[in-house]
Design a protein around this motif. Sequence first.
Motif, PDB file in Angstrom:
ATOM      1  N   SER A 138      -7.167  -1.958   0.503  1.00  0.00           N
ATOM      2  CA  SER A 138      -6.126  -1.988   0.446  1.00  0.00           C
ATOM      3  C   SER A 138      -5.206  -2.397  -1.054  1.00  0.00           C
ATOM      4  O   SER A 138      -5.989  -3.632  -1.528  1.00  0.00           O
ATOM      5  CB  SER A 138      -5.078  -2.036   1.367  1.00  0.00           C
ATOM      6  N   CYS A 139      -3.996  -1.893  -1.704  1.00  0.00           N
ATOM      7  CA  CYS A 139      -3.588  -2.217  -2.525  1.00  0.00           C
ATOM      8  C   CYS A 139      -2.651  -3.691  -2.067  1.00  0.00           C
ATOM      9  O   CYS A 139      -2.095  -3.990  -3.580  1.00  0.00           O
ATOM     10  CB  CYS A 139      -3.057  -1.049  -3.207  1.00  0.00           C
ATOM     11  N   GLY A 140      -1.937  -3.596  -0.820  1.00  0.00           N
ATOM     12  CA  GLY A 140      -1.085  -4.238  -0.952  1.00  0.00           C
ATOM     13  C   GLY A 140       0.117  -4.199  -1.757  1.00  0.00           C
ATOM     14  O   GLY A 140       1.518  -4.588  -0.748  1.00  0.00           O
ATOM     15  N   LYS A 141       0.147  -2.764  -2.308  1.00  0.00           N
ATOM     16  CA  LYS A 141       1.749  -2.531  -2.549  1.00  0.00           C
ATOM     17  C   LYS A 141       2.568  -1.488  -1.538  1.00  0.00           C
ATOM     18  O   LYS A 141       3.604  -1.369  -2.130  1.00  0.00           O
ATOM     19  CB  LYS A 141       1.780  -3.347  -4.540  1.00  0.00           C
ATOM     20  N   CYS A 142       1.416  -0.449  -2.299  1.00  0.00           N
ATOM     21  CA  CYS A 142       2.247   0.666  -1.806  1.00  0.00           C
ATOM     22  C   CYS A 142       3.058   0.755  -0.632  1.00  0.00           C
ATOM     23  O   CYS A 142       3.473  -0.058  -0.097  1.00  0.00           O
ATOM     24  CB  CYS A 142       1.219   1.489  -1.489  1.00  0.00           C
ATOM     25  N   ALA A 143       3.483   2.015  -0.245  1.00  0.00           N
ATOM     26  CA  ALA A 143       4.753   1.859   0.969  1.00  0.00           C
ATOM     27  C   ALA A 143       3.924   2.050   2.075  1.00  0.00           C
ATOM     28  O   ALA A 143       4.604   1.547   3.360  1.00  0.00           O
ATOM     29  CB  ALA A 143       5.619   3.145   1.177  1.00  0.00           C
ATOM     30  N   TYR A 144       2.977   2.210   2.066  1.00  0.00           N
ATOM     31  CA  TYR A 144       1.739   2.171   3.942  1.00  0.00           C
ATOM     32  C   TYR A 144       1.037   0.876   4.243  1.00  0.00           C
ATOM     33  O   TYR A 144       1.303   0.251   5.351  1.00  0.00           O
ATOM     34  CB  TYR A 144       0.569   3.164   3.771  1.00  0.00           C
ATOM     35  N   CYS A 145       1.066   0.040   2.450  1.00  0.00           N
ATOM     36  CA  CYS A 145       0.561  -1.682   2.573  1.00  0.00           C
ATOM     37  C   CYS A 145       1.675  -2.594   3.283  1.00  0.00           C
ATOM     38  O   CYS A 145       1.677  -2.821   3.641  1.00  0.00           O
ATOM     39  CB  CYS A 145       0.226  -1.560   0.917  1.00  0.00           C
ATOM     40  N   GLN A 146       2.559  -2.195   2.714  1.00  0.00           N
ATOM     41  CA  GLN A 146       4.112  -2.315   2.818  1.00  0.00           C
ATOM     42  C   GLN A 146       4.440  -2.848   4.503  1.00  0.00           C
ATOM     43  O   GLN A 146       4.884  -3.453   4.851  1.00  0.00           O
ATOM     44  CB  GLN A 146       5.222  -2.118   1.911  1.00  0.00           C
ATOM     45  N   LEU A 161      -3.998   3.082   6.304  1.00  0.00           N
ATOM     46  CA  LEU A 161      -3.733   4.172   4.938  1.00  0.00           C
ATOM     47  C   LEU A 161      -2.769   4.100   3.930  1.00  0.00           C
ATOM     48  O   LEU A 161      -2.864   5.526   2.852  1.00  0.00           O
ATOM     49  CB  LEU A 161      -2.147   4.765   6.228  1.00  0.00           C
ATOM     50  N   CYS A 162      -3.266   3.366   3.333  1.00  0.00           N
ATOM     51  CA  CYS A 162      -2.884   3.005   1.288  1.00  0.00           C
ATOM     52  C   CYS A 162      -3.302   3.832   0.501  1.00  0.00           C
ATOM     53  O   CYS A 162      -4.399   4.634   0.708  1.00  0.00           O
ATOM     54  CB  CYS A 162      -3.981   1.945   1.459  1.00  0.00           C
ATOM     55  N   ALA A 163      -2.332   4.272  -0.509  1.00  0.00           N
ATOM     56  CA  ALA A 163      -2.097   5.086  -0.975  1.00  0.00           C
ATOM     57  C   ALA A 163      -3.420   4.807  -1.921  1.00  0.00           C
ATOM     58  O   ALA A 163      -3.617   5.907  -2.598  1.00  0.00           O
ATOM     59  CB  ALA A 163      -0.843   5.080  -1.696  1.00  0.00           C
ATOM     60  N   ASP A 164      -3.952   3.916  -2.130  1.00  0.00           N
ATOM     61  CA  ASP A 164      -4.958   3.646  -3.048  1.00  0.00           C
ATOM     62  C   ASP A 164      -6.352   3.285  -2.387  1.00  0.00           C
ATOM     63  O   ASP A 164      -6.482   2.043  -3.193  1.00  0.00           O
ATOM     64  CB  ASP A 164      -4.427   2.647  -4.584  1.00  0.00           C
TER      65      ASP A 164
HETATM   66 ZN   LIG Z   1      -1.096   0.871  -0.445  1.00  0.00          ZN
END
Ligand SMILES: [Zn+2]
Length: 349
Positions: free
Chosen positions: A92-100, A106-109
């Motif tokens: 996961s990216c750790g930054k997107c709305a889902y990671c947050q 479900l990360c967007a990236d």
């Molecule tokens: Zn993410």
Amino acid sequence: MSGSMKAIVYHAPGDIRVETVPVPSCGEGELRVKIDACAVCGTDLKTYLHGNPRIKAPMVMGHEFTGLIEMVGEGVEGFAAGERIVMATSVSCGKCAYCQRGWPNLCADLVPMGFSYPGGMAGYTTIPARAVENGHVVKVPEGVKAEHAALAEPLSCTVNACENCDIQDGDTVLVIGAGPMGIMNACMAREFGAAKLIVAEINDTRLAMCEPFGFDRLVNPATEDLAEIVMAETDGLGADVAIVAAPAAPPQEGAPLLVRKRGTVCLFASLPKGESTISLDSRPIHYGELRVVGTSDSTPAHVARAVQLLAGGSVPADGLASHVLGLDDLFKAYDLMQSGESLRVVLKP
Ligand SMILES: [Zn+2]
Ligand SMILES: [Zn+2]
């Protein structure tokens, strides 16, 4: 360290080769792992048969791996050489709305190992910095066999399902589809406290694979009346939870009729793109106040819970890791998977 290693490399649909490739480097923020075992996922077989547009070929395959940290990249803290690890392999990216929100699966990236990062069907793999930073590396306690630890990733997906279904002590859980993931879901439901497990499967070979696991009722819906059996087993109420682990429309459509009021239906298996529109009777959902949930992939927390359960010894890991073969035996693994004779085939480099 430089040198070469054996790896299973995806080139194109129908073109997967066991090759000798360079050992990957280990840069800043990364961890290099000496692979001990990598299980073969159903998606690996699908990739071979049909290809996968998400994979950047040539690519080392495999996402269900475990191994020992062999080199710790500059700047990495909290890990040491010699530690056994597994991963939540969709990074996961750790930054997107889902990671947050705490939903990194479900990360967007999402960038999966074995798709965009080289995977674990090899002598070594390097875990990317983004995965290390975002908590995707999970340590395995001593005493868990490598071929069992390799099950942590697929089992983590069933942890996600059982959490999403909110399985309670004493529940009756119906699992539809007894492929490897269906059987793992049933085993996990038991870990979550399910008291009665009903497993339905139209393929008798697969149904027979369930026997060693001691589920309470095995049903072949092609020859038996599943609804009648579920009702008989639940005093006419229906199951508390139904997990649909068969990639087909009829069981998805039928599952809401097999759970009690306020019961939960989990769509665990996905249907193929373009064939995923189903016909659902909404009345049982409305009048029964049912919950219909989906689950996809898993988070590092799900992997950690799977590892904990594996270490506890109650998961029947010996039965789930049905075959242990070498990397050269990938095609034998595919044959075993296609014939339905195996659950998880684990490859050891
Ligand atoms: Zn993410
Ligand atoms: Zn998998």
